[in-house]
Scaffold this active site. Sequence first.
Site, PDB file in Angstrom:
ATOM      1  N   TYR A  38      15.739 -13.945  36.924  1.00 57.25           N
ATOM      2  CA  TYR A  38      15.484 -14.140  35.561  1.00 57.25           C
ATOM      3  C   TYR A  38      15.611 -13.052  34.614  1.00 57.25           C
ATOM      4  O   TYR A  38      15.387 -13.078  33.163  1.00 57.25           O
ATOM      5  CB  TYR A  38      14.308 -15.025  35.231  1.00 57.25           C
TER       6      TYR A  38
ATOM      7  N   HIS B 228      19.939 -21.953  30.003  1.00 64.76           N
ATOM      8  CA  HIS B 228      19.242 -21.585  31.237  1.00 64.76           C
ATOM      9  C   HIS B 228      19.565 -20.246  31.304  1.00 64.76           C
ATOM     10  O   HIS B 228      20.924 -19.726  31.145  1.00 64.76           O
ATOM     11  CB  HIS B 228      19.722 -22.375  32.423  1.00 64.76           C
TER      12      HIS B 228
END
EC number: 4.2.1.10
Length: 152
Positions: free
Chosen positions: A25, A102
């Site tokens: 991430y 995302h």
Amino acid sequence: MQQYSILVLHGPNLNLLGKREPNIYGSVTLDEINLLLSEEAKNLDVTVTCVQSNHEGILIDTIHQAWGLHQGIIINAGAYTHTSVAIRDALSAVKIPTVEVHLSNIYQRETFRHHSYIAPVAIGQISGFGVGSYRLGLLAIVEYLRKLENNH
């Protein structure tokens, strides 16, 4: 030209960005993402309201409250992307143009992440560009809304 208000919804565990699995991430925090979105929104002459929750019901309530208040939604529902028919139904009910985003490419990850309940009710999905996914999502929703306005 109308000034649009865009709701940005961050789902579960996104409050841990910068700490949680930075190899997937990245190291940017949620506050930094929200700041980047606010700055980009100013450049586009729109406003953004950012909300994060780890609770499905709060996300659904926020979607319901967006009706008549926001003209677009950007959503990163986190794991709820793959499990929540309720969030999908809330987005479908309010009929506010939505872009799903995302940070990681969900199609390069575990098989269970390849399915999105949100994608069929969204105008588009952007994934795999890290923080850029949010920026691209904002650009996409604003362009969509402006085209819609110009066609009426």
